[in-house]
Write a protein that holds these residues in place. Structure first.
Motif, PDB file in Angstrom:
ATOM      1  N   SER A  18      21.341  16.633  73.420  1.00  3.49           N
ATOM      2  CA  SER A  18      21.273  16.588  75.065  1.00  3.49           C
ATOM      3  C   SER A  18      19.605  16.456  74.828  1.00  3.49           C
ATOM      4  CB  SER A  18      22.017  17.919  75.625  1.00  3.49           C
ATOM      5  OG  SER A  18      21.263  18.180  77.018  1.00  3.49           O
ATOM      6  N   PRO A  19      19.236  14.961  75.433  1.00  6.55           N
ATOM      7  CA  PRO A  19      18.049  15.558  75.154  1.00  6.55           C
ATOM      8  C   PRO A  19      16.913  15.756  76.729  1.00  6.55           C
ATOM      9  CG  PRO A  19      18.628  12.530  75.598  1.00  6.55           C
ATOM     10  CD  PRO A  19      19.764  14.130  75.295  1.00  6.55           C
ATOM     11  N   ALA A  20      18.201  15.521  77.564  1.00  6.71           N
ATOM     12  CA  ALA A  20      17.326  16.392  78.710  1.00  6.71           C
ATOM     13  C   ALA A  20      16.889  17.703  79.076  1.00  6.71           C
ATOM     14  CB  ALA A  20      18.919  16.507  80.032  1.00  6.71           C
ATOM     15  N   TYR A  21      17.624  18.656  78.225  1.00  7.80           N
ATOM     16  CA  TYR A  21      17.560  19.915  77.272  1.00  7.80           C
ATOM     17  C   TYR A  21      17.097  19.957  76.150  1.00  7.80           C
ATOM     18  CZ  TYR A  21      19.857  20.758  81.663  1.00  7.80           C
ATOM     19  OH  TYR A  21      20.175  20.530  83.142  1.00  7.80           O
ATOM     20  N   SER A  22      16.841  19.046  75.198  1.00  7.55           N
ATOM     21  CA  SER A  22      15.882  19.511  73.886  1.00  7.55           C
ATOM     22  C   SER A  22      17.551  19.883  73.408  1.00  7.55           C
ATOM     23  CB  SER A  22      15.026  19.358  74.294  1.00  7.55           C
ATOM     24  OG  SER A  22      13.884  18.576  74.555  1.00  7.55           O
ATOM     25  N   CYS A  23      18.231  19.793  73.204  1.00  8.53           N
ATOM     26  CA  CYS A  23      19.463  20.895  72.468  1.00  8.53           C
ATOM     27  C   CYS A  23      19.993  20.292  71.640  1.00  8.53           C
ATOM     28  CB  CYS A  23      20.796  21.325  73.216  1.00  8.53           C
ATOM     29  SG  CYS A  23      19.584  22.792  74.372  1.00  8.53           S
ATOM     30  N   LEU A  24      20.252  20.482  70.311  1.00  9.48           N
ATOM     31  CA  LEU A  24      21.218  19.668  69.234  1.00  9.48           C
ATOM     32  C   LEU A  24      22.104  21.042  68.709  1.00  9.48           C
ATOM     33  CD1 LEU A  24      21.234  17.870  66.963  1.00  9.48           C
ATOM     34  CD2 LEU A  24      20.235  19.359  65.993  1.00  9.48           C
ATOM     35  N   THR A  25      23.251  20.235  68.543  1.00 12.13           N
ATOM     36  CA  THR A  25      24.047  21.495  68.119  1.00 12.13           C
ATOM     37  C   THR A  25      24.847  20.491  67.162  1.00 12.13           C
ATOM     38  OG1 THR A  25      25.970  19.963  69.647  1.00 12.13           O
ATOM     39  CG2 THR A  25      24.709  22.272  71.136  1.00 12.13           C
ATOM     40  N   PHE A  26      25.260  21.306  66.257  1.00 13.88           N
ATOM     41  CA  PHE A  26      25.844  20.451  64.869  1.00 13.88           C
ATOM     42  C   PHE A  26      26.771  21.889  64.403  1.00 13.88           C
ATOM     43  CE2 PHE A  26      21.472  23.383  64.090  1.00 13.88           C
ATOM     44  CZ  PHE A  26      22.297  23.691  63.229  1.00 13.88           C
ATOM     45  N   ALA A  27      27.441  21.516  63.483  1.00 17.49           N
ATOM     46  CA  ALA A  27      28.088  22.137  62.463  1.00 17.49           C
ATOM     47  C   ALA A  27      27.867  22.725  61.055  1.00 17.49           C
ATOM     48  CB  ALA A  27      29.506  22.249  62.499  1.00 17.49           C
ATOM     49  N   SER A  28      27.984  23.443  60.776  1.00 15.07           N
ATOM     50  CA  SER A  28      27.181  24.017  59.251  1.00 15.07           C
ATOM     51  C   SER A  28      27.564  25.386  58.665  1.00 15.07           C
ATOM     52  CB  SER A  28      25.576  24.957  59.667  1.00 15.07           C
ATOM     53  OG  SER A  28      25.375  25.039  58.418  1.00 15.07           O
ATOM     54  N   ASN A  29      28.103  25.013  57.309  1.00 24.26           N
ATOM     55  CA  ASN A  29      29.213  26.226  56.486  1.00 24.26           C
ATOM     56  C   ASN A  29      27.617  27.059  55.454  1.00 24.26           C
ATOM     57  OD1 ASN A  29      28.284  24.660  54.450  1.00 24.26           O
ATOM     58  ND2 ASN A  29      29.901  23.750  54.020  1.00 24.26           N
ATOM     59  N   GLY A  30      26.257  26.510  55.635  1.00 28.46           N
ATOM     60  CA  GLY A  30      25.676  27.370  55.006  1.00 28.46           C
ATOM     61  C   GLY A  30      24.173  28.549  56.026  1.00 28.46           C
TER      62      GLY A  30
END
Length: 776
Positions: free
Chosen positions: A340-352
């Protein structure tokens, strides 16, 4: 299957003794090393019953249950081992804690991991790191369990199926949902027998008048035989970035443009994105198309799949990709970014990163990607299994297997992006990076090896390898005319060899033959006794040769069985007519009746197949029949089931270019049973057997055949289903007589009692009239 029966023979070649225990253990170890964990667990059980103190076998059995996702039994076994001193105690404690954690009992799991730390296993440095990692996840889980969830997830039942459904995104043009699925979407889709489903394809849904989601056809054009994964759209919905994985290359990001009616031919992004020799997938493009995030295993990362970012230079060029650094990327895998560029938020999935188990969803927030604060999304977004593909549009969506062994799409209303991100960041879910990242690729999660949908995230591993083929010698083309249209044309090479084909509507015919066939004196005749005129003999070229599956016939009949129609339809779907140079149909009969009758019956069987393929668009000139009669039996056994397998047609296909296709195993129904029972015998979902065989829920009668594409199927009881590959003179069907027992039958035929038990998978005492398979 041959491995299974030879292993049984080895295992039961001696009566129960120390030596036979060692042989049983050898069989169990062979299954274990071959990663056939279900069979391994069964044989270790036999070893343990005879030698309870064999801790190595007990540990391997527990691990076999873990790898085959039998978690309750695995937890029970590891729990028992965790209190026994020895070399396996530390890892047993670890797996006991891990299995307790994925059940959601974080407090009990934390206690178990604390027990491990009290052992101070100095030699277990790698395992110690994993224990600290899992313990941190337990602490996070306990902390987040105290929070009352604001959001509620619901399964998107209108779009979910009994296969993997994942990666929903919204198409801005019309609000359609677009996702990937491993259900059968199109006729050319490859089936992966290893994982028991089809390679992922794109599918879309639009809202119907009743406000339910209904499948649409907007994206079907983009599907190929290989894997397609969803990605993202530009803000106007006119450009679609998605991943494509095939056997000829690694996974790449493609882009296609909507012209108002259709998608244009997809184009690969340049090599700054699609680095040669690496996988690139899960693309997310910003609304203005100026920034692209993606997952890749390219050099320069932290390990496994990392998240990378690239900026657009112009319409066709991108900057060198930037790794998002060790605060986001770990030695595990980071996948499915959403930004989301408007809120500088990156979501992602991780198993590490520290989490509940498997893949968890995370939020990274900061002005710089390289020193962000990272938050675990917590409940209800994360579970102890896998949670991935977060998308925030008009609604929120994610993909999870928390409700079973398949990924489903789950939806939730979330208000606004600002409200959602603020909730996550004030929910006491920040990750402490001093302890909360995995330091080893040996991290074991539900996803890492055994989950049958594993390669949804790593699709190059899911592609069926092309079957073995031979390159044929150069062929000679004999073609002519002057024959009644549709008439059978017979080319006789010698007293034993006739080759049949059909004349086309213009009275033309053709044969493709190896050059050495022409050294013989051959004749060409038709039933009307018209001597065909050979116009020309010329070179046809060299081709690839594939042994397609066998099809079978009823006694004395040349009519095609229902399952044969399905097999031939699959042939036409998997091999493109333009690529087919020649189809050989080699037909056979059993030994009942005289030789001339059986030879003629074989010819009729071949012609039946040829005419059906002709109705499906394969030209007459591309087919020929070799009729062998009773001369080449699969087995000399005179049992009804051996005779059945002798009544067969082997189809050989010659192609211009190499082809990867799906080839099943064939099982014969030995006694009547319903579809559900057959599926249970094979460890396969009933709907798969329906699809592969074109059958409904009716009972399967003796003599029916089942095509099975899943190489990981269970070994069925030979009382119920027998594989054509296992027909052997040493097998025979025996009817139990009054007063006989398993022990007396074994003595009678000088075989091993346990062998009869295993082959027939007996669950109760034998009764007079029961039919069993005996192996001598």
């Amino acid at each position: 299957m041959k491995f299974f029966w030879s292993a049984l023979l080895l295992a039961f070649s001696l009566h129960v003794s120390g030596q036979s225990v060692e042989k049983l253990k050898k069989v169990a170890d062979e299954y274990y090393d071959a990663e056939r964990y279900l069979e391994a667990a069964e044989f270790y059980e036999k070893v343990i019953s005879l030698s309870p103190g064999d801790l190595e076998s007990r540990y391997r059995q527990a691990f076999s249950y873990l790898k085959s996702t039998n978690y309750n039994t695995a937890e029970e076994k590891f729990s028992a081992l965790s209190v026994i001193s020895g070399p396996h105690q530390p890892s047993s404690i670890y797996y006991h804690g891990f299995l307790t954690k994925i059940k959601g009992d974080f407090k009990a799991a934390d206690s178990i991991f604390s027990t491990f730390l009290q052992l101070e296993p100095a030699s277990q440095e790698k395992l110690l790191s994993l224990v600290k990692f899992q313990k941190a996840g337990c602490e996070l889980g306990m902390r987040l369990q105290r929070a009352k969830p604001k959001y509620k997830l619901t399964s998107l039942t209108d779009v979910n199926s009994d296969q993997n459904d994942l990666g929903v995104i919204e198409w801005p043009v019309n609000g359609n949902l677009v996702m990937s699925t491993t259900r059968k979407v199109h006729s050319l889709q490859y089936y992966d027998p290893k994982f028991g489903d089809y390679l992922p394809s794109l599918i879309s849904y639009g809202k119907a008048n009743n406000n339910k989601w209904k499948e649409t056809a907007f994206f079907k054009k983009l599907n190929t035989r290989w894997s397609q994964g969803t990605g993202s759209f530009t803000g106007d919905g006119r450009s679609f970035y998605y991943s494509d994985c095939n056997k000829e290359s690694t996974c790449k990001v493609l882009v296609t443009t909507w012209d108002g009616k259709n998608w244009t031919e997809p184009a690969q992004l340049d090599t700054t994105i699609n680095m040669p020799g690496t996988d690139v997938k899960h693309p997310f493009v910003t609304a203005s198309a100026d920034t692209l995030f993606f997952s890749s295993n390219r050099p320069g990362g932290q390990g496994g799949l990392d998240i990378w970012m690239s900026l657009r230079i112009d319409s066709s060029r991108w900057t060198t990709a930037i790794n998002l650094g060790e605060r986001i990327n770990t030695q595990g895998d980071e996948i499915t970014p959403f930004y989301s560029p408007a809120y500088s938020c990156l979501t992602f999935a991780s198993n590490g990163l520290a989490g509940y188990g498997g893949f968890d969803l995370y939020l990274a927030k900061q002005l710089s990607f390289f020193e962000p604060k990272v938050y675990n999304l917590g409940v209800p977004f994360n579970s102890t299994l896998d949670d991935t593909y977060l998308f925030l549009g008009k609604s929120g969506y994610l993909s999870s297997n928390r409700d079973g062994n398949r990924l489903d799409v789950m939806a939730f209303p979330y208000g606004s992006l600002k409200e959602f991100f603020e909730y996550i960041m004030t929910n006491d879910a920040i990750i402490d990076f001093q302890y909360y990242t995995a330091s080893s690729l040996d991290l074991y999660t539900f996803r890492m090896d055994d989950y049958q949908g594993y390669d949804i995230f790593f699709p190059t591993g899911r592609e069926s390898a092309p079957p073995t083929f031979n390159t044929t010698t150069e062929l000679i083309n004999i073609h002519g005319a002057g024959v009644t249209p549709g008439e059978l044309v017979r080319l006789t090479i010698d007293s034993r060899t006739d080759i049949l084909t059909l004349a086309n509507p213009s009275g033309h015919f053709a044969y493709l033959l190896s050059p050495d066939s022409l050294s013989n004196k051959y004749t060409i005749n038709t039933p009307s006794k018209l001597q065909a005129v050979v116009n020309e003999v010329d070179t046809a070229g060299s081709f690839y040769e594939y042994a397609y599956e066998k099809v079978y016939f009823n006694y004395g009949s040349s009519y095609l069985r229902s399952e044969t129609f399905v097999a031939l339809d699959d042939l036409v779907r998997q091999f493109e007519e333009s690529n087919i140079a020649l189809i050989d149909i080699q037909t056979h009969a059993d030994s009942r009746g005289d030789k001339d009758y059986n030879r003629a019956l074989s010819e009729k069987r071949g012609v039946s197949i040829m005419k059906y393929l002709l109705s499906k668009g394969i030209p007459e000139a591309k087919m020929r029949v070799f009729a062998f009669g009773e001369e080449e039996p699969i087995s000399e056994n005179d049992s009804w089931y051996a005779r059945f397998f002798n009544r067969r047609a082997q189809i050989i296909i010659h192609t211009e270019t190499q082809v990867a296709y799906n080839k099943p195993e064939t099982f014969l129904v030995m006694r009547s049973l319903d579809l559900k029972s057959a599926a249970q015998n094979l460890g396969i979902a009933p709907n798969k057997l329906k699809e592969w065989n074109g059958i409904d829920n009716r009972d399967l009668t003796e003599g029916h055949t089942l095509r099975v594409f899943d190489a990981g199927h269970k070994t069925p009881s030979m009382r119920n289903l027998i594989n054509q590959k296992d027909i052997d003179d040493n097998f025979f069907l025996y009817t139990v007589k009054p007063g006989e027992s398993l022990e007396s039958i074994a003595r009678k035929f000088k075989t091993i009692e346990e062998l009869i038990y295993e082959i027939n998978q007996l669950e109760e005492e034998l009764k007079p009239g029961d039919e069993i398979i005996v192996m001598l």
